[in-house]
Design a protein around this motif. Structure first.
Motif, PDB file in Angstrom:
ATOM      1  N   UNK A   1      29.983  39.562  45.597  1.00 30.95           N
ATOM      2  CA  UNK A   1      28.980  39.430  46.180  1.00 30.95           C
ATOM      3  C   UNK A   1      28.739  38.886  47.375  1.00 30.95           C
ATOM      4  N   UNK A   2      29.501  37.958  47.755  1.00 32.40           N
ATOM      5  CA  UNK A   2      29.501  37.297  49.153  1.00 32.40           C
ATOM      6  C   UNK A   2      30.475  37.597  50.105  1.00 32.40           C
ATOM      7  N   UNK A   3      31.550  38.265  49.654  1.00 31.88           N
ATOM      8  CA  UNK A   3      32.852  38.500  50.545  1.00 31.88           C
ATOM      9  C   UNK A   3      31.916  39.661  51.723  1.00 31.88           C
ATOM     10  N   UNK A   4      32.258  39.433  53.061  1.00 33.71           N
ATOM     11  CA  UNK A   4      31.920  40.478  54.208  1.00 33.71           C
ATOM     12  C   UNK A   4      32.463  41.771  54.060  1.00 33.71           C
ATOM     13  N   UNK A   5      33.832  41.817  53.394  1.00 34.66           N
ATOM     14  CA  UNK A   5      34.433  43.198  53.175  1.00 34.66           C
ATOM     15  C   UNK A   5      35.008  42.969  51.954  1.00 34.66           C
ATOM     16  N   UNK A   6      34.912  43.800  51.093  1.00 32.46           N
ATOM     17  CA  UNK A   6      35.829  44.021  49.800  1.00 32.46           C
ATOM     18  C   UNK A   6      36.433  45.441  49.765  1.00 32.46           C
ATOM     19  N   UNK A   7      37.820  45.241  49.607  1.00 26.86           N
ATOM     20  CA  UNK A   7      38.598  46.372  49.741  1.00 26.86           C
ATOM     21  C   UNK A   7      39.200  46.574  48.167  1.00 26.86           C
ATOM     22  N   UNK A   8      38.893  47.680  47.807  1.00 25.75           N
ATOM     23  CA  UNK A   8      39.447  47.993  46.010  1.00 25.75           C
ATOM     24  C   UNK A   8      40.565  48.562  46.170  1.00 25.75           C
ATOM     25  N   UNK A   9      41.685  48.073  45.751  1.00 20.49           N
ATOM     26  CA  UNK A   9      42.995  48.694  45.341  1.00 20.49           C
ATOM     27  C   UNK A   9      44.314  47.549  45.149  1.00 20.49           C
ATOM     28  N   UNK A  10      45.459  48.001  45.150  1.00 20.54           N
ATOM     29  CA  UNK A  10      46.596  46.998  45.089  1.00 20.54           C
ATOM     30  C   UNK A  10      47.023  46.419  46.489  1.00 20.54           C
ATOM     31  N   UNK A  11      47.080  45.207  46.387  1.00 22.03           N
ATOM     32  CA  UNK A  11      47.483  44.620  47.777  1.00 22.03           C
ATOM     33  C   UNK A  11      48.585  44.974  48.449  1.00 22.03           C
ATOM     34  N   UNK A  12      49.499  45.260  47.546  1.00 24.59           N
ATOM     35  CA  UNK A  12      50.861  46.162  48.227  1.00 24.59           C
ATOM     36  C   UNK A  12      50.402  47.383  48.904  1.00 24.59           C
TER      37      UNK A  12
END
Length: 250
Positions: A221-232
């Motif tokens: 809700x407050x992150x400027x950018x949300x990237x969905x997936x595995x970190x690797x």
């Protein structure tokens, strides 16, 4: 993966990046999270019932054996692509500081040089009684081993449920959350306080918060950018996009 140009500009312009990681990053190396069911001899135990001072006082041998089992699980596991890409940031940004909830030491092994281990390190030990650090150099039949200074019982160097984070680590993590240009929140369920408050604090201080996680969390809700997936998958791609020819995975 396509990345927002604003995100790439923020990364390239950052002088100091803080990276906050949780169990999801280590899970990609094969390390079970505390939410995973126990297996083998420990299938009838809950992690939350073993990782406490009360459990150690009640049955120190069982707690010590469980941590030895966990160490055996981790011993031959290696840093994954996310660990390595985070370490590679140090070649691209003037200052990078790691803040991790993980106790496995994989960020150190990947090459990160400034790591704050909020919950300690499972490879360390200290005395339950006098609190002095202990290095086990010779085999012993004592379970748990005994302290060379006071003959107290040794315990793993991790923060248990019901214990406070060490003040120096917590204060430094909070200061970094306030002052870093960019604050990454990677692979954490955001459920364990007080660590989970760090991304919120960074955002309240005007920092650029970037969340990377396979699933939604309260930080979406407050992150400027949300990237969905595995970190690797995402972190190496992000570095390549921000610094073509220099990022990990190029």
């Amino acid at each position: 993966m396509h990345f927002d140009p604003d995100l790439l500009d923020k990364l390239r312009g950052a002088r100091h990046i803080a990276v906050f990681t949780g169990a999801g990053v280590s899970a990609e190396s094969g390390i079970p999270t505390f939410r995973d069911a126990q297996t083998g001899l420990w299938a009838n135990f809950r992690a939350e019932d073993l990782a406490t001072p009360e459990a150690f006082r009640r049955d120190p041998a069982t707690v010590w054996k469980w941590y030895e089992w966990r160490r055996d699980l981790m011993r031959n596991l290696q840093p994954n692509a996310a660990h390595l890409a985070i370490a590679a940031l140090e070649r691209l940004v003037p200052r990078v500081t790691m803040i991790t909830q993980n106790v496995d030491g994989l960020h150190h092994r990947a090459g990160s040089t400034d790591v704050i281990e909020l919950h300690g390190n499972i490879w360390n030990n200290f005395c339950f009684q006098c609190r002095k650090p202990a290095v086990l150099t010779t085999p012993t039949s004592d379970i748990p081993p005994r302290c060379a200074h006071c003959d107290g019982m040794l315990r793993p160097g991790v923060v248990w449920f019901g214990e406070s984070l060490t003040a120096p680590a917590w204060h430094r993590a909070a200061d970094l959350s306030e002052h870093a240009d960019v604050f990454f929140c990677i692979g954490t369920s955001s459920l364990v306080e007080p660590a989970a408050s760090l991304p919120r604090y960074a955002q309240s201080c005007g920092r650029v918060v970037i969340q990377i996680n396979p699933e939604a969390t309260m930080h979406d809700g407050f992150a400027r950018h949300v990237l969905r997936g595995k970190a690797g998958d995402i972190v190496p791609q992000l570095l390549c996009a921000a610094w073509p020819g220099n990022g990990e995975g190029a």
